[in-house]
Every structure is written in C-alpha cells, then in structure tokens.
Design a protein around this motif. Structure first.
Motif, PDB file in Angstrom:
ATOM      1  N   MET A 116       0.821  -1.215   0.000  1.00  0.00           N
ATOM      2  CA  MET A 116       0.000   0.000   0.000  1.00  0.00           C
ATOM      3  C   MET A 116       0.850   1.258   0.000  1.00  0.00           C
ATOM      4  O   MET A 116       0.544   2.229  -0.704  1.00  0.00           O
ATOM      5  CB  MET A 116      -0.950  -0.009   1.208  1.00  0.00           C
ATOM      6  CG  MET A 116      -2.055  -1.044   1.119  1.00  0.00           C
ATOM      7  SD  MET A 116      -3.360  -0.774   2.343  1.00  0.00           S
ATOM      8  CE  MET A 116      -2.428  -0.909   3.872  1.00  0.00           C
ATOM      9  N   TYR A 117       1.924   1.255   0.779  1.00  0.00           N
ATOM     10  CA  TYR A 117       2.802   2.428   0.786  1.00  0.00           C
ATOM     11  C   TYR A 117       3.454   2.623  -0.579  1.00  0.00           C
ATOM     12  O   TYR A 117       3.637   3.755  -1.048  1.00  0.00           O
ATOM     13  CB  TYR A 117       3.880   2.294   1.865  1.00  0.00           C
ATOM     14  CG  TYR A 117       3.410   2.726   3.241  1.00  0.00           C
ATOM     15  CD1 TYR A 117       2.927   4.014   3.449  1.00  0.00           C
ATOM     16  CD2 TYR A 117       3.468   1.865   4.325  1.00  0.00           C
ATOM     17  CE1 TYR A 117       2.499   4.422   4.703  1.00  0.00           C
ATOM     18  CE2 TYR A 117       3.040   2.259   5.584  1.00  0.00           C
ATOM     19  CZ  TYR A 117       2.562   3.540   5.768  1.00  0.00           C
ATOM     20  OH  TYR A 117       2.137   3.945   7.016  1.00  0.00           O
ATOM     21  N   GLN A 118       3.821   1.530  -1.230  1.00  0.00           N
ATOM     22  CA  GLN A 118       4.410   1.625  -2.560  1.00  0.00           C
ATOM     23  C   GLN A 118       3.429   2.296  -3.524  1.00  0.00           C
ATOM     24  O   GLN A 118       3.816   3.146  -4.340  1.00  0.00           O
ATOM     25  CB  GLN A 118       4.787   0.226  -3.058  1.00  0.00           C
ATOM     26  CG  GLN A 118       5.559   0.192  -4.375  1.00  0.00           C
ATOM     27  CD  GLN A 118       4.667   0.227  -5.605  1.00  0.00           C
ATOM     28  OE1 GLN A 118       3.518  -0.205  -5.548  1.00  0.00           O
ATOM     29  NE2 GLN A 118       5.177   0.742  -6.704  1.00  0.00           N
ATOM     30  N   ALA A 119       2.156   1.918  -3.424  1.00  0.00           N
ATOM     31  CA  ALA A 119       1.142   2.477  -4.314  1.00  0.00           C
ATOM     32  C   ALA A 119       0.931   3.966  -4.063  1.00  0.00           C
ATOM     33  O   ALA A 119       0.840   4.756  -5.015  1.00  0.00           O
ATOM     34  CB  ALA A 119      -0.177   1.722  -4.137  1.00  0.00           C
ATOM     35  N   VAL A 120       0.887   4.377  -2.808  1.00  0.00           N
ATOM     36  CA  VAL A 120       0.602   5.786  -2.521  1.00  0.00           C
ATOM     37  C   VAL A 120       1.815   6.681  -2.757  1.00  0.00           C
ATOM     38  O   VAL A 120       1.676   7.825  -3.200  1.00  0.00           O
ATOM     39  CB  VAL A 120       0.057   5.960  -1.083  1.00  0.00           C
ATOM     40  CG1 VAL A 120       1.131   5.758  -0.025  1.00  0.00           C
ATOM     41  CG2 VAL A 120      -0.584   7.341  -0.918  1.00  0.00           C
ATOM     42  N   TYR A 121       3.019   6.188  -2.492  1.00  0.00           N
ATOM     43  CA  TYR A 121       4.208   7.019  -2.679  1.00  0.00           C
ATOM     44  C   TYR A 121       4.643   7.112  -4.138  1.00  0.00           C
ATOM     45  O   TYR A 121       5.166   8.134  -4.579  1.00  0.00           O
ATOM     46  CB  TYR A 121       5.366   6.503  -1.824  1.00  0.00           C
ATOM     47  CG  TYR A 121       5.292   6.933  -0.379  1.00  0.00           C
ATOM     48  CD1 TYR A 121       5.229   8.280  -0.031  1.00  0.00           C
ATOM     49  CD2 TYR A 121       5.271   5.994   0.647  1.00  0.00           C
ATOM     50  CE1 TYR A 121       5.144   8.691   1.286  1.00  0.00           C
ATOM     51  CE2 TYR A 121       5.183   6.389   1.982  1.00  0.00           C
ATOM     52  CZ  TYR A 121       5.125   7.736   2.290  1.00  0.00           C
ATOM     53  OH  TYR A 121       5.040   8.129   3.607  1.00  0.00           O
ATOM     54  N   ASN A 122       4.428   6.044  -4.898  1.00  0.00           N
ATOM     55  CA  ASN A 122       4.889   6.017  -6.286  1.00  0.00           C
ATOM     56  C   ASN A 122       3.791   6.290  -7.309  1.00  0.00           C
ATOM     57  O   ASN A 122       4.075   6.399  -8.500  1.00  0.00           O
ATOM     58  CB  ASN A 122       5.532   4.665  -6.606  1.00  0.00           C
ATOM     59  CG  ASN A 122       6.792   4.430  -5.796  1.00  0.00           C
ATOM     60  OD1 ASN A 122       7.537   5.353  -5.504  1.00  0.00           O
ATOM     61  ND2 ASN A 122       7.035   3.179  -5.421  1.00  0.00           N
ATOM     62  N   GLY A 123       2.558   6.407  -6.834  1.00  0.00           N
ATOM     63  CA  GLY A 123       1.451   6.634  -7.759  1.00  0.00           C
ATOM     64  C   GLY A 123       0.581   7.804  -7.332  1.00  0.00           C
ATOM     65  O   GLY A 123       0.924   8.579  -6.437  1.00  0.00           O
ATOM     66  N   ALA A 125      -3.646   9.221  -6.573  1.00  0.00           N
ATOM     67  CA  ALA A 125      -4.739   8.810  -5.700  1.00  0.00           C
ATOM     68  C   ALA A 125      -5.467   7.581  -6.245  1.00  0.00           C
ATOM     69  O   ALA A 125      -5.875   6.699  -5.479  1.00  0.00           O
ATOM     70  CB  ALA A 125      -5.725   9.962  -5.518  1.00  0.00           C
ATOM     71  N   ALA A 126      -5.621   7.511  -7.566  1.00  0.00           N
ATOM     72  CA  ALA A 126      -6.311   6.367  -8.165  1.00  0.00           C
ATOM     73  C   ALA A 126      -5.563   5.072  -7.894  1.00  0.00           C
ATOM     74  O   ALA A 126      -6.162   4.048  -7.536  1.00  0.00           O
ATOM     75  CB  ALA A 126      -6.465   6.583  -9.674  1.00  0.00           C
ATOM     76  N   GLU A 127      -4.234   5.102  -8.040  1.00  0.00           N
ATOM     77  CA  GLU A 127      -3.424   3.908  -7.791  1.00  0.00           C
ATOM     78  C   GLU A 127      -3.483   3.502  -6.322  1.00  0.00           C
ATOM     79  O   GLU A 127      -3.611   2.322  -5.991  1.00  0.00           O
ATOM     80  CB  GLU A 127      -1.986   4.162  -8.234  1.00  0.00           C
ATOM     81  CG  GLU A 127      -1.833   4.345  -9.732  1.00  0.00           C
ATOM     82  CD  GLU A 127      -0.417   4.701 -10.119  1.00  0.00           C
ATOM     83  OE1 GLU A 127       0.518   4.020  -9.667  1.00  0.00           O
ATOM     84  OE2 GLU A 127      -0.240   5.675 -10.880  1.00  0.00           O
ATOM     85  N   SER A 128      -3.364   4.487  -5.452  1.00  0.00           N
ATOM     86  CA  SER A 128      -3.422   4.208  -4.022  1.00  0.00           C
ATOM     87  C   SER A 128      -4.760   3.591  -3.638  1.00  0.00           C
ATOM     88  O   SER A 128      -4.822   2.599  -2.910  1.00  0.00           O
ATOM     89  CB  SER A 128      -3.192   5.500  -3.228  1.00  0.00           C
ATOM     90  OG  SER A 128      -3.329   5.272  -1.848  1.00  0.00           O
ATOM     91  N   PHE A 129      -5.833   4.147  -4.170  1.00  0.00           N
ATOM     92  CA  PHE A 129      -7.159   3.672  -3.809  1.00  0.00           C
ATOM     93  C   PHE A 129      -7.417   2.268  -4.345  1.00  0.00           C
ATOM     94  O   PHE A 129      -8.082   1.456  -3.699  1.00  0.00           O
ATOM     95  CB  PHE A 129      -8.220   4.643  -4.334  1.00  0.00           C
ATOM     96  CG  PHE A 129      -9.583   4.441  -3.741  1.00  0.00           C
ATOM     97  CD1 PHE A 129      -9.751   4.187  -2.386  1.00  0.00           C
ATOM     98  CD2 PHE A 129     -10.717   4.498  -4.538  1.00  0.00           C
ATOM     99  CE1 PHE A 129     -11.004   4.000  -1.831  1.00  0.00           C
ATOM    100  CE2 PHE A 129     -11.975   4.314  -3.994  1.00  0.00           C
ATOM    101  CZ  PHE A 129     -12.114   4.059  -2.650  1.00  0.00           C
ATOM    102  N   ALA A 130      -6.866   1.966  -5.516  1.00  0.00           N
ATOM    103  CA  ALA A 130      -7.017   0.624  -6.073  1.00  0.00           C
ATOM    104  C   ALA A 130      -6.371  -0.417  -5.168  1.00  0.00           C
ATOM    105  O   ALA A 130      -6.851  -1.552  -5.067  1.00  0.00           O
ATOM    106  CB  ALA A 130      -6.394   0.562  -7.466  1.00  0.00           C
ATOM    107  N   ALA A 131      -5.289  -0.038  -4.487  1.00  0.00           N
ATOM    108  CA  ALA A 131      -4.621  -0.955  -3.562  1.00  0.00           C
ATOM    109  C   ALA A 131      -5.367  -1.066  -2.237  1.00  0.00           C
ATOM    110  O   ALA A 131      -5.233  -2.072  -1.531  1.00  0.00           O
ATOM    111  CB  ALA A 131      -3.193  -0.488  -3.309  1.00  0.00           C
TER     112      ALA A 131
END
Length: 230
Positions: A116-123, A125-131
């Motif tokens: 989840m941290y990888q998704a939010v730091y490297n992407g 809001a859409a990527e973070s939310f998908a995770a």
C-alpha cells in the motif's frame, strides 16, 4: 461492465477462498481457537494503523474537496471504530500492553502494508485507492454473507456485527463508485489499477493464512531452508 464489476469478477477466486477459509469459517461458527483470533487482531491493528495513514496520504493527492473529505472520513472511521474494536478486544482477550509494545508484524502483514505504501508514494490517488479498496470490500461481503451467524463467542459476534452493518455496505458502495470514476478518468492506467487491486486481493487471502498458521519470520526462514535442502 464498469471497472469494479470487471475486477470483482476477475478476482472472484480470492473472494471465494476468503469466504471458505478455515479461519473465517471458524470465526463465524465459533470454533476458531481464541489464540488464533488474538494473533489476527494484533496483526490487523498494525495493518489498520498504516491503512489510516495511507488514506490520509491519499487525501493530499486529490483535487476534489469531496474526495479529500471522503478519504479523511475513512481514516477517522478506522481510528474511531475499527481500532477501537481492537482495543476493546485486547482487553477482553487479556492481551497486555507489553504484548502490544513488543509486537512484530508477520511477513504477510508487513508485505501488505508495504504494498500500500508503494502504491501511494509512487502513484497517484487512483493507484493508491485501487490498492486499498479490496480490504473493506471483502470484509463487507464477508459480513453480509455471514450476517445471520451466531458464533456464540462475543468477540467474534462483535466482529461480524461491525462488517455486516448496513452503514458499512453504504460506505463500500460509495467507494466502488469513486473507484469507477477514477478508472474512467485514468483509462491509460487501467492495467496498473488492476494489478494493484489484484495484489491486494492476494494479500487479503494471505492475511487469513497468516493467523491460521501463526506465521512468523523464523518459521518462514526455516521453510525456505527446508526447500533448499531437498
């Protein structure tokens, strides 16, 4: 079909494996050993603490005020409702402050949080939310499926009651609508959104395996050492 309809269909095997996992089945019929549930709740408290942080980090990345409000409200819900339940359960199960202080996340919990941290730091809001979406979505479906269960164990009943509540389902419907909107606004990212969602579904399944097997780092290392010697 919408993005969420498609991805829910594609990840159905993970949902079904969760519905019939021996940990979940033991929880809803009251036969789950209490030490496994205590282990799960400690790991879940670790996960939810970071889940709330990822929600807050995602709120910073959105442009729409309504989206920011939703993410912050969800972070507050995790803090006030879900983590409050954990605190109450700790007391009822006799989990001491010392045990909480010396807690070590198991590999599955650590890997899920890192994802989840990888998704939010490297992407975005859409990527973070998908995770993040698979977690509450799965729990809502488990709660709805087993809403009539009577495990005969208070802490198990409290868990079922939380996730089978109608307000929780309404919240999931709002989040699914938001995810579909993000997917429509970011068609060029459909594959990465899909992969984030699928990986989280896999980690959700692993999250049941983790307490069922009482997973820890030492046993995981020994498992690989055994493979190397075969």
């Amino acid at each position: 079909m919408s993005f969420c309809q498609n991805i829910r269909k594609e990840t159905n095997r993970y949902f079904e494996e969760s519905f019939r996992h021996p940990f979940v089945k033991g929880l809803v019929n009251g036969t789950l050993p209490v030490e496994k549930f205590a282990y799960y709740m400690l790991q879940d408290a670790y996960y939810l603490k970071h889940y709330a942080k990822v929600l807050a980090l995602t709120a910073v990345k959105v442009e729409k005020e309504a989206d920011m409000k939703l993410f912050l409200e969800k972070a507050q819900f995790v803090q006030q409702s879900e983590l409050m339940l954990h605190s109450t359960v700790f007391q009822e199960l006799g989990i001491t402050e010392e045990e909480v202080a010396h807690f070590t996340p198991a590999p599955a919990a650590y890997n899920y949080v890192s994802h989840m941290y990888q998704a939010v730091y490297n992407g975005d809001a859409a990527e973070s939310f998908a995770a993040m979406l698979p977690c509450p979505w799965l729990y809502q479906e488990i709660g709805e499926r087993y809403q009539d269960a009577k495990p005969g164990v208070k802490v198990y009943q409290d868990w079922i009651d939380m996730y089978s509540d109608s307000s929780f389902k309404q919240s999931i419907e709002e989040q699914i609508e938001m995810m579909d909107r993000y997917a429509c606004e970011n068609p060029h990212k459909s594959e990465i959104l899909k992969q984030h969602f699928i990986r989280s579904c896999y980690y959700e399944w692993q999250f049941w395996e983790m307490p069922w097997t009482m997973q820890d780092w030492e046993r995981e290392v020994k498992k690989y050492e055994l493979v190397e010697h075969l």
